[in-house]
Design a protein around this motif. Structure first.
Motif, PDB file in Angstrom:
ATOM      1  N   SER A 163      12.914   9.649   3.835  1.00  8.28           N
ATOM      2  CA  SER A 163      13.301  10.313   5.075  1.00  8.28           C
ATOM      3  C   SER A 163      12.439   9.829   6.244  1.00  8.28           C
ATOM      4  O   SER A 163      12.944   9.593   7.346  1.00  8.28           O
ATOM      5  CB  SER A 163      13.169  11.830   4.910  1.00  8.28           C
ATOM      6  N   LEU A 164      11.138   9.676   5.994  1.00  6.44           N
ATOM      7  CA  LEU A 164      10.244   9.153   7.027  1.00  6.44           C
ATOM      8  C   LEU A 164      10.635   7.732   7.432  1.00  6.44           C
ATOM      9  O   LEU A 164      10.596   7.366   8.606  1.00  6.44           O
ATOM     10  CB  LEU A 164       8.803   9.159   6.519  1.00  6.44           C
ATOM     11  N   CYS A 165      11.024   6.938   6.429  1.00  6.87           N
ATOM     12  CA  CYS A 165      11.421   5.553   6.706  1.00  6.87           C
ATOM     13  C   CYS A 165      12.685   5.523   7.562  1.00  6.87           C
ATOM     14  O   CYS A 165      12.781   4.748   8.515  1.00  6.87           O
ATOM     15  CB  CYS A 165      11.649   4.804   5.392  1.00  6.87           C
ATOM     16  N   ASP A 166      13.643   6.384   7.245  1.00  6.15           N
ATOM     17  CA  ASP A 166      14.889   6.433   8.006  1.00  6.15           C
ATOM     18  C   ASP A 166      14.643   6.848   9.455  1.00  6.15           C
ATOM     19  O   ASP A 166      15.367   6.428  10.360  1.00  6.15           O
ATOM     20  CB  ASP A 166      15.875   7.405   7.355  1.00  6.15           C
ATOM     21  N   SER A 167      13.628   7.692   9.660  1.00  4.22           N
ATOM     22  CA  SER A 167      13.328   8.154  11.017  1.00  4.22           C
ATOM     23  C   SER A 167      12.425   7.186  11.778  1.00  4.22           C
ATOM     24  O   SER A 167      12.118   7.415  12.951  1.00  4.22           O
ATOM     25  CB  SER A 167      12.665   9.533  10.968  1.00  4.22           C
ATOM     26  N   GLY A 168      11.973   6.107  11.115  1.00  7.98           N
ATOM     27  CA  GLY A 168      11.131   5.109  11.772  1.00  7.98           C
ATOM     28  C   GLY A 168       9.665   5.481  11.857  1.00  7.98           C
ATOM     29  O   GLY A 168       8.897   4.809  12.554  1.00  7.98           O
ATOM     30  N   LYS A 169       9.241   6.534  11.154  1.00  8.09           N
ATOM     31  CA  LYS A 169       7.853   6.994  11.247  1.00  8.09           C
ATOM     32  C   LYS A 169       6.975   6.534  10.090  1.00  8.09           C
ATOM     33  O   LYS A 169       5.777   6.771  10.096  1.00  8.09           O
ATOM     34  CB  LYS A 169       7.824   8.527  11.320  1.00  8.09           C
ATOM     35  N   LEU A 170       7.571   5.890   9.094  1.00  5.65           N
ATOM     36  CA  LEU A 170       6.791   5.529   7.907  1.00  5.65           C
ATOM     37  C   LEU A 170       6.004   4.241   8.099  1.00  5.65           C
ATOM     38  O   LEU A 170       4.826   4.168   7.745  1.00  5.65           O
ATOM     39  CB  LEU A 170       7.709   5.404   6.695  1.00  5.65           C
ATOM     40  N   ARG A 187      11.408  -2.544  12.606  1.00  9.27           N
ATOM     41  CA  ARG A 187      11.285  -1.548  11.540  1.00  9.27           C
ATOM     42  C   ARG A 187      12.634  -1.114  10.980  1.00  9.27           C
ATOM     43  O   ARG A 187      12.731  -0.722   9.822  1.00  9.27           O
ATOM     44  CB  ARG A 187      10.514  -0.330  12.037  1.00  9.27           C
ATOM     45  N   GLY A 188      13.685  -1.194  11.779  1.00 12.83           N
ATOM     46  CA  GLY A 188      14.996  -0.776  11.276  1.00 12.83           C
ATOM     47  C   GLY A 188      15.543  -1.725  10.233  1.00 12.83           C
ATOM     48  O   GLY A 188      16.445  -1.367   9.485  1.00 12.83           O
ATOM     49  N   ARG A 189      15.006  -2.950  10.179  1.00 12.57           N
ATOM     50  CA  ARG A 189      15.527  -3.939   9.239  1.00 12.57           C
ATOM     51  C   ARG A 189      14.775  -3.929   7.907  1.00 12.57           C
ATOM     52  O   ARG A 189      15.235  -4.518   6.938  1.00 12.57           O
ATOM     53  CB  ARG A 189      15.428  -5.334   9.862  1.00 12.57           C
ATOM     54  N   ALA A 190      13.615  -3.318   7.884  1.00  9.88           N
ATOM     55  CA  ALA A 190      12.815  -3.306   6.655  1.00  9.88           C
ATOM     56  C   ALA A 190      13.418  -2.306   5.671  1.00  9.88           C
ATOM     57  O   ALA A 190      13.645  -1.146   6.002  1.00  9.88           O
ATOM     58  CB  ALA A 190      11.371  -2.929   6.960  1.00  9.88           C
ATOM     59  N   ARG A 191      13.683  -2.758   4.452  1.00 11.73           N
ATOM     60  CA  ARG A 191      14.233  -1.879   3.438  1.00 11.73           C
ATOM     61  C   ARG A 191      13.139  -1.024   2.825  1.00 11.73           C
ATOM     62  O   ARG A 191      12.003  -1.463   2.641  1.00 11.73           O
ATOM     63  CB  ARG A 191      14.916  -2.688   2.333  1.00 11.73           C
ATOM     64  N   ASP A 247       2.658  -3.779 -12.373  1.00 16.38           N
ATOM     65  CA  ASP A 247       2.220  -5.027 -11.730  1.00 16.38           C
ATOM     66  C   ASP A 247       2.461  -5.030 -10.224  1.00 16.38           C
ATOM     67  O   ASP A 247       1.699  -5.650  -9.472  1.00 16.38           O
ATOM     68  CB  ASP A 247       2.949  -6.218 -12.362  1.00 16.38           C
ATOM     69  N   ILE A 248       3.505  -4.336  -9.777  1.00 13.93           N
ATOM     70  CA  ILE A 248       3.830  -4.334  -8.347  1.00 13.93           C
ATOM     71  C   ILE A 248       2.701  -3.717  -7.531  1.00 13.93           C
ATOM     72  O   ILE A 248       2.461  -4.103  -6.383  1.00 13.93           O
ATOM     73  CB  ILE A 248       5.151  -3.575  -8.106  1.00 13.93           C
ATOM     74  N   SER A 249       1.984  -2.782  -8.145  1.00 16.54           N
ATOM     75  CA  SER A 249       0.941  -2.058  -7.410  1.00 16.54           C
ATOM     76  C   SER A 249      -0.411  -2.764  -7.432  1.00 16.54           C
ATOM     77  O   SER A 249      -1.389  -2.240  -6.892  1.00 16.54           O
ATOM     78  CB  SER A 249       0.775  -0.650  -7.995  1.00 16.54           C
ATOM     79  N   GLN A 250      -0.490  -3.949  -8.031  1.00 16.35           N
ATOM     80  CA  GLN A 250      -1.754  -4.680  -8.086  1.00 16.35           C
ATOM     81  C   GLN A 250      -2.044  -5.330  -6.731  1.00 16.35           C
ATOM     82  O   GLN A 250      -1.182  -5.974  -6.139  1.00 16.35           O
ATOM     83  CB  GLN A 250      -1.704  -5.752  -9.182  1.00 16.35           C
ATOM     84  N   TYR A 251      -3.276  -5.164  -6.270  1.00 16.27           N
ATOM     85  CA  TYR A 251      -3.667  -5.669  -4.947  1.00 16.27           C
ATOM     86  C   TYR A 251      -4.283  -7.063  -5.042  1.00 16.27           C
ATOM     87  O   TYR A 251      -5.154  -7.318  -5.871  1.00 16.27           O
ATOM     88  CB  TYR A 251      -4.667  -4.710  -4.305  1.00 16.27           C
ATOM     89  N   GLU A 252      -3.809  -7.968  -4.186  1.00 17.50           N
ATOM     90  CA  GLU A 252      -4.393  -9.305  -4.035  1.00 17.50           C
ATOM     91  C   GLU A 252      -4.482  -9.593  -2.544  1.00 17.50           C
ATOM     92  O   GLU A 252      -3.485  -9.516  -1.816  1.00 17.50           O
ATOM     93  CB  GLU A 252      -3.543 -10.368  -4.738  1.00 17.50           C
ATOM     94  N   VAL A 253      -5.684  -9.926  -2.076  1.00 15.65           N
ATOM     95  CA  VAL A 253      -5.955 -10.034  -0.651  1.00 15.65           C
ATOM     96  C   VAL A 253      -5.107 -11.104   0.030  1.00 15.65           C
ATOM     97  O   VAL A 253      -4.755 -10.980   1.207  1.00 15.65           O
ATOM     98  CB  VAL A 253      -7.459 -10.301  -0.409  1.00 15.65           C
ATOM     99  N   ASN A 254      -4.752 -12.171  -0.696  1.00 11.02           N
ATOM    100  CA  ASN A 254      -3.995 -13.259  -0.088  1.00 11.02           C
ATOM    101  C   ASN A 254      -2.485 -13.106  -0.242  1.00 11.02           C
ATOM    102  O   ASN A 254      -1.739 -14.030   0.076  1.00 11.02           O
ATOM    103  CB  ASN A 254      -4.434 -14.602  -0.701  1.00 11.02           C
ATOM    104  N   SER A 255      -2.054 -11.963  -0.731  1.00 16.77           N
ATOM    105  CA  SER A 255      -0.621 -11.716  -0.886  1.00 16.77           C
ATOM    106  C   SER A 255       0.034 -11.497   0.471  1.00 16.77           C
ATOM    107  O   SER A 255      -0.647 -11.178   1.457  1.00 16.77           O
ATOM    108  CB  SER A 255      -0.391 -10.486  -1.762  1.00 16.77           C
ATOM    109  N   PRO A 256       1.359 -11.629   0.542  1.00 13.90           N
ATOM    110  CA  PRO A 256       2.068 -11.269   1.788  1.00 13.90           C
ATOM    111  C   PRO A 256       1.822  -9.801   2.123  1.00 13.90           C
ATOM    112  O   PRO A 256       1.521  -8.984   1.244  1.00 13.90           O
ATOM    113  CB  PRO A 256       3.539 -11.532   1.442  1.00 13.90           C
ATOM    114  N   LEU A 257       1.935  -9.470   3.400  1.00 15.32           N
ATOM    115  CA  LEU A 257       1.640  -8.122   3.846  1.00 15.32           C
ATOM    116  C   LEU A 257       2.492  -7.082   3.108  1.00 15.32           C
ATOM    117  O   LEU A 257       1.999  -6.007   2.751  1.00 15.32           O
ATOM    118  CB  LEU A 257       1.874  -8.002   5.356  1.00 15.32           C
ATOM    119  N   GLU A 258       3.786  -7.386   2.870  1.00 12.14           N
ATOM    120  CA  GLU A 258       4.646  -6.432   2.169  1.00 12.14           C
ATOM    121  C   GLU A 258       4.112  -6.108   0.780  1.00 12.14           C
ATOM    122  O   GLU A 258       4.163  -4.954   0.333  1.00 12.14           O
ATOM    123  CB  GLU A 258       6.075  -6.974   2.055  1.00 12.14           C
ATOM    124  N   ASP A 259       3.571  -7.113   0.088  1.00 11.75           N
ATOM    125  CA  ASP A 259       3.018  -6.877  -1.256  1.00 11.75           C
ATOM    126  C   ASP A 259       1.745  -6.039  -1.184  1.00 11.75           C
ATOM    127  O   ASP A 259       1.490  -5.214  -2.073  1.00 11.75           O
ATOM    128  CB  ASP A 259       2.717  -8.213  -1.946  1.00 11.75           C
TER     129      ASP A 259
END
Length: 379
Positions: free
Chosen positions: A210-217, A248-252, A297-309
């Motif tokens: 809901s926050l994402c749909d409203s643009g606040k997330l 932000r409206g284009r980010a899924r 695995d999706i939640s693993q942090y790597e500093v050189n990853s893309p910002l979305e990751d």
């Protein structure tokens, strides 16, 4: 919507009455007239498993945090003022049980107990055995009704009046219990086994969408990314953040938010119910201490990853969830949140709408955090 009873003891009295009335009434007045002794014993065994699992769901503590627990740097610090201790990840303070509950799912009025890490298997087994027993009974009742209807031309004295009365009363009542418990059971399976989430976490996922749909997330996610991973704030990542903010409206939603504790259904079931061989064992419990959980695995942090990751690796929930508006002054809002056990106060521009304050947000079922039994003042 959660059920709230004026007298909490009714939460135990009503299920106890229904189990006894439907189970033993049907056995004595209906099943004993045509079932073999061996089948009657099997029915009683199934009925007994309801009592055992129900007793364990009531009297097994849902789980308390370990003494002197300290949070990992990679989760949000959440200090409970009532318990005077930190809450582990996925834990909440229950206002009815007056304790912090490990992996709290909800406070159940029908057990007068929280459903959490330690007793979730007992609760699910209770629902399972209710479904098995009421299904068997309903099939037997339908079979008996069909037989009596086929013999309707025979004299009435060949059939016990008590059997006809109890068939009339118990058949719809049994089906009602079967239907309602089956819906609850499927909801639990969908949340915990299919998606790896508690009911509260499913509620939080809906809130975030809901926050994402409203643009606040997205602004919150980016702000939290710099706060949790300051070393990742490179010039490239800052440019990527600007793109997310301007587009932000284009980010899924699923490209920016991922539930870190979800694996596949089999792994989820083993994590929360224990080994497969113990799923139907009355005393089977999950492994682990409930104070920490493995992450995918999706939640693993790597500093050189893309910002979305990197955003996907934020602690759950990714928006931080510790901010709570307490008062408004013109166009500003005074907020408080816990950081390292300290009460932090700050002012920011007021947000409008129900999704500005987590504690006041409602999902499509009309549920808020309060409806799950969470002490929102301790959030």
């Amino acid at each position: 919507m959660a059920v709230k009873l004026k007298w909490p003891w009714l939460g135990i009295a009503i299920p106890t009455f229904l189990i006894s009335f439907i189970g033993y009434g049907a056995h004595y007045f209906i099943l004993s007239n045509f079932l073999s002794i061996s089948k009657q014993l099997l029915f009683e065994l199934s009925l007994s498993m309801i009592w055992v699992s129900y007793y364990l769901a009531i009297y097994t503590n849902a789980g308390r945090p370990l003494p002197n627990y300290r949070p990992s740097p990679l989760i949000w610090p959440n200090f409970c003022k009532k318990c005077q201790s930190y809450k582990p990840e996925r834990s909440h303070h229950c206002k009815a049980c007056n304790q912090c509950v490990l992996m709290m799912d909800h406070h159940c009025p029908w057990t007068m107990n929280c459903v959490g890490f330690r007793n979730y298997p007992h609760f699910l087994r209770f629902l399972f055995w209710v479904i098995v027993t009421t299904s068997i009974l309903f099939c037997m009742q339908v079979k008996r009704i069909c037989f009596i209807w086929q013999q309707r031309s025979l004299p009435g004295y060949l059939f016990e009046k008590s059997e006809l009365i109890f068939l009339t009363i118990l058949s719809p009542l049994d089906f009602f219990v079967l239907l309602t418990i089956a819906i609850l059971f499927l909801r639990c399976l969908s949340n915990q086994i299919i998606n790896g989430r508690s009911q509260i976490e499913s509620w939080d996922m809906d809130r975030l969408e809901s926050l994402c749909d409203s643009g606040k997330l997205i602004p919150k996610l980016i702000d939290n990314t710099w706060r949790i991973y300051p070393e990742a704030r490179s010039s490239q990542h800052e440019r990527d953040a600007d793109k997310l903010l301007t587009q932000r409206g284009r980010a899924r939603f699923d490209e920016l938010v991922s539930f870190p504790y979800n694996f596949n259904p089999c792994t989820n079931a083993i994590l929360y119910l224990g080994p497969i061989r113990l799923w139907l064992w009355p005393y089977g419990t999950p492994a682990g201490d409930g104070n920490s959980f493995p992450k995918n695995d999706i939640s693993q942090y790597e500093v050189n990853s893309p910002l979305e990751d990197i955003i996907l690796s934020l602690p759950w929930p990714p928006d931080g969830n510790k901010t709570k508006a307490v008062s408004n002054h013109n166009n500003s809002t005074i907020e408080t949140y816990n950081e390292g056990g300290e009460q932090i106060v700050r002012s920011r521009n007021a947000q409008h709408g129900s999704d500005a304050i987590r504690e006041k947000w409602y999902n499509d079922w009309g549920e808020s955090l309060d409806d799950f039994g969470v002490d929102v003042d301790m959030e």
